[in-house]
Design an enzyme around this catalytic site. Structure first.
Site: not given
Length: 588
Positions: A431, A134-135, A281, A376, A428, A558
Site C-alpha cells: 500500500h 503476471v499482473v 522472525s 526480508g 517496502m 458501542h
C-alpha cells in the site's frame, strides 16, 4: 541480518540479490481496486493545491525545470520531441496498478508493460504498463493475498482447536481437521481472482498492458519484449519504475524449492512438515509460524538479533512473544546466523549450521524437515537499463527524493523518471507503493504532493494481529532528545473492551506515543483482535495532522473494538488547553 524486513525506510537492511535471469521474471507491483485510493490526495481532503509560483511540482513540458534536473540529460542522449504515451509504468504490481488507475482518472494516456496481454484504448492522457511476469506482482501472486488466505485458515483452526475458548462460549466441536490441497487451492484461487480483477479493471479503463520485460534506453524511451522475440520501443513524457522485490536469500543457503524454501514456495503449501525452521522472525516469519503451528508443525526460529521480532515496538514485541510464541510449539535461537543450509537429500534431513552473529564462532547444528528463509526482500532492479541514464543503485535500491524522482550518479535528478515501491526501499509495503504511485501522478499532472511515510500503517496478520503506524517508543524518544521536546505514552487493554470480552478475546494492548505539549501523535501500536483494522483511525489522524485534543471528541459506536482507540486517546494527558484551530495548515 537474518530477520524479515520490517518498516525500513531509505536505510533498508535488505541486500541486493545476486544475478537473476531477466527472462520474464521481474515481479511488478499492482493494486487491487479496494486499495486504489490508499494515497491521500489534497483535492479529496478539501485542501487547495499550492499556487503555481509557490509549487515545486514537476513541469511536464520540461521547460520550467531547474538546471539541476535538466543537467542529467546531457550525457544520456536527447529526449524525443513527441511521445507515444503520457505515462509508461514498468511493473504491474500494486504500485504500478494504483498509479495507472489514478493516471487514467487524471486523464493521462497510460500503458503498463506486462507479460501476456496487449490492448489499445484511449481515454484522455495515454498510459501504458509493462509487466514481464503476471499482473498483480508479488502482493497478489506471491505475498499479501495468498498469505491472507492461509492465515484465514489458521485462524479458523485455532478457534476450533481451542477447547478452553469454545467451552467459554458454550460450544462443543469435534476434532478439527483440514485438507492440505483444499487449503492450497483456496490461496491459489484467491490470487487468481484478484489478479483477474486487476487486469479487467485496467482493460476497462483503457490502460495499455504491454507484454515483456521493460528496459530504459534513454530519456523518456523504453523498450520491452519477450526472450526470443523482437523488442518494441516506445516513448513517454514520464516513466515510473515499479518493479518491486524478490525474496532475499543470504549467502550459504541453498534453496531447492522443496525442503529449503522462500515465501514464494511456502504459499503453495505443497506439504506441511512436522518440523520447520524459519530463518527470520519479522512479519514474514511470524505469519508463517502462525500458519504452520495451526496446521500441526513444530517451528524453530533462527534470528540474527538478540531478540525476536526486532522491527516491532519492544513492549508490543514482548507481549506478542508471550502470546504468539511461548504457548505454541515454537522454540528459537537468537543472536545467530544460519551460515549454511543444506536441503534434504536421499532421505537425510535439512541441515542448518548456526554461528554466533557477533563472533562468527560455530554455535549449533539443527536437523529439521524443512527450512523457510524469511530474511526480508531485495529490490528487483537488475536489467532495467539504468546505466543508460547514468543511475547507480544503492545496495540494489534506486535512489529517489521525497517526490520519488530518481537521482543520477552525479547527484542530479533524471527528468521525467520516478521510482516507487520496493525498488526504492523507502517503505517496502504494497500500500506504500500504491500511495507513492498516486503521489507521482499528482505531480506529473501539475499538483505538488509529498507523501508522509510516517502516516502509512503496517500490520502482521497473526492471531491475534499486530499493527502499527509512526514511530516506536525508542525512535520517538531519540527524536525528542534531538529536537528538545517531551514524549508521553498512554496505554489501554483489550480486557476493558466489551466487544473483545464478548468474543472472549481480551488479550491485547493499544499504545499511544505522543507529545504532551501539543498533542501530536508520534506513533500508535496495537496487539489484539482485528488490530490491522483498528490502526487506520490513528494513521489517518497522523496523515491529516489531527491532534489528540481534537480526536478525543470523536464518537465511536458501542460496543465495538474501535472503543479501544477511543479510550486510548481519551487517556492521553495533553497540556494544550484548547482544541487546535481548524484553519491550521495540514502537511500530508
Amino acid at each position: 541480518m537474518q530477520s524479515s524486513f520490517s518498516l525500513a525506510f531509505s536505510s533498508s537492511a535488505a541486500m541486493p540479490r545476486s544475478g537473476h535471469s531477466s527472462e520474464l521474471s521481474r515481479p511488478a507491483p499492482s493494486i487491487p481496486l479496494n486499495i486504489r485510493f490508499c494515497g491521500l490526495r489534497r483535492e479529496a481532503l478539501g485542501f487547495s493545491s499550492l499556487k503555481r509560483n509557490e509549487s515545486r511540482r514537476v513541469v511536464v513540458s520540461g521547460r520550467a525545470r531547474s538546471k539541476k534536473v535538466s543537467a542529467s540529460v546531457a550525457a544520456n542522449g536527447s529526449a524525443p520531441k513527441s511521445f507515444d504515451y503520457d505515462l509508461v509504468i514498468i511493473g504491474a504490481g500494486v504500485g504500478g496498478h494504483g498509479a495507472a488507475l489514478h493516471a487514467i482518472e487524471k486523464g493521462l494516456q497510460t500503458a503498463i508493460i506486462k507479460g501476456d496481454i496487449s490492448m489499445d484504448m484511449e481515454m484522455g492522457l495515454k498510459t501504458a504498463i509493462i509487466e514481464g511476469d503476471v499482473v498483480g506482482g508479488t502482493c497478489v501472486n506471491r505475498g499479501c493475498v495468498p498469505s491472507k488466505a492461509l492465515l484465514a485458515v489458521s485462524g479458523r483452526m485455532r478457534e476450533l482447536q481451542s477447547e478452553h475458548h469454545l467451552k467459554a462460549l458454550g460450544l462443543q466441536v469435534s476434532a478439527a481437521g483440514y485438507d492440505r490441497q483444499g487449503v492450497a487451492d483456496h490461496a491459489n484461487n484467491l490470487a487468481s481472482k484478484i489478479r483477474n480483477n486487476l487486469t479487467n479493471s485496467m482493460k476497462a479503463l483503457g490502460v495499455d498492458i504491454l507484454t515483456g520485460v521493460g528496459t530504459i534506453l534513454g530519456p523518456q524511451k523504453v523498450k520491452y519484449g519477450k526472450v526470443g522475440f523482437s523488442d518494441n520501443v516506445i516513448t513517454a513524457k514520464d516513466i515510473i519504475i515499479a518493479t518491486g522485490s524478490v525474496p532475499f536469500v543470504p549467502k550459504g543457503i541453498e534453496v531447492d524449492g522443496k525442503t529449503v524454501i522462500t515465501s514464494d514456495h511456502a504459499l503453495k503449501l505443497e506439504f506441511v512438515p512436522d518440523w520447520i525452521a524459519i530463518v527470520g522472525s519479522g512479519y514474514i516469519g511470524l505469519e508463517f509460524s502462525d500458519v504452520y503451528t495451526a496446521l500441526g508443525s513444530e517451528v524453530t526460529f533462527v534470528e540474527a538479533l538478540d531478540q525476536l521480532m526486532p522491527g516491532f515496538d519492544p513492549e508490543i514485541g514482548k507481549l506478542a512473544q508471550r502470546v504468539l510464541i511461548n504457548p505454541r510449539k515454537i522454540d528459537y535461537h537468537t543472536g545467530v546466523f544460519a551460515s549454511k543450509i543444506t536441503p534434504s537429500k536421499d532421505g537425510n534431513p535439512v541441515r542448518i549450521e548456526l554461528i554466533d552473529a557477533k563472533t562468527k564462532e560455530p554455535r549449533d547444528t539443527l536437523e529439521v524437515d524443512a527450512a523457510l528463509i524469511a530474511t526480508g526482500r531485495a529490490p528487483f532492479t537488475n536489467g532495467l537499463g539504468l546505466e543508460n541514464i547514468n543511475v547507480v543503485t544503492q545496495r540494489g535500491f534506486i535512489p529517489v527524493d521525497e517526490r520519488m524522482r530518481v537521482f543520477a550518479a552525479d547527484g542530479n535528478l533524471v527528468p521525467h523518471l520516478y521510482c516507487i515501491g520496493d525498488a526504492n526501499g523507502k517503505m517496502m509495503l504494497a500500500h506504500a507503493a500504491s500511495a507513492q504511485g498516486i503521489s507521482v501522478v499528482e505531480q506529473v499532472t501539475g499538483k505538488d504532493h509529498v507523501l508522509n511515510h510516517l502516516s502509512i500503517p503496517a500490520a502482521c496478520f497473526t492471531h491475534p494481529e499486530i499493527s502499527m503506524v509512526g514511530l516506536t517508543e525508542p525512535q520517538a524518544r531519540e527524536k525528542a532528545e534531538k529536537e528538545g521536546f517531551e514524549v508521553s505514552v498512554a496505554k489501554t487493554s483489550f480486557k476493558a473492551n466489551t466487544k473483545a470480552l464478548a468474543e472472549n478475546e481480551g488479550e491485547g494492548l493499544a499504545k499511544l506515543i505522543y507529545r504532551p505539549d501539543n498533542g501530536e501523535i508520534l506513533g500508535v501500536h496495537i496487539f489484539g483482535l482485528h488490530a490491522a483494522d483498528l490502526i487506520h483511525e490513528a494513521s489517518n489522524a497522523i496523515a491529516l495532522g489531527t491532534r489528540i485534543q481534537d480526536i478525543k471528541f470523536a464518537v465511536h459506536a458501542h460496543p465495538t473494538l474501535s472503543e479501544v482507540l477511543d479510550e486510548l486517546f481519551k487517556s492521553a494527558k495533553v497540556h494544550a488547553r484548547f482544541p487546535s484551530p481548524r484553519s491550521e495548515t495540514v502537511t500530508v
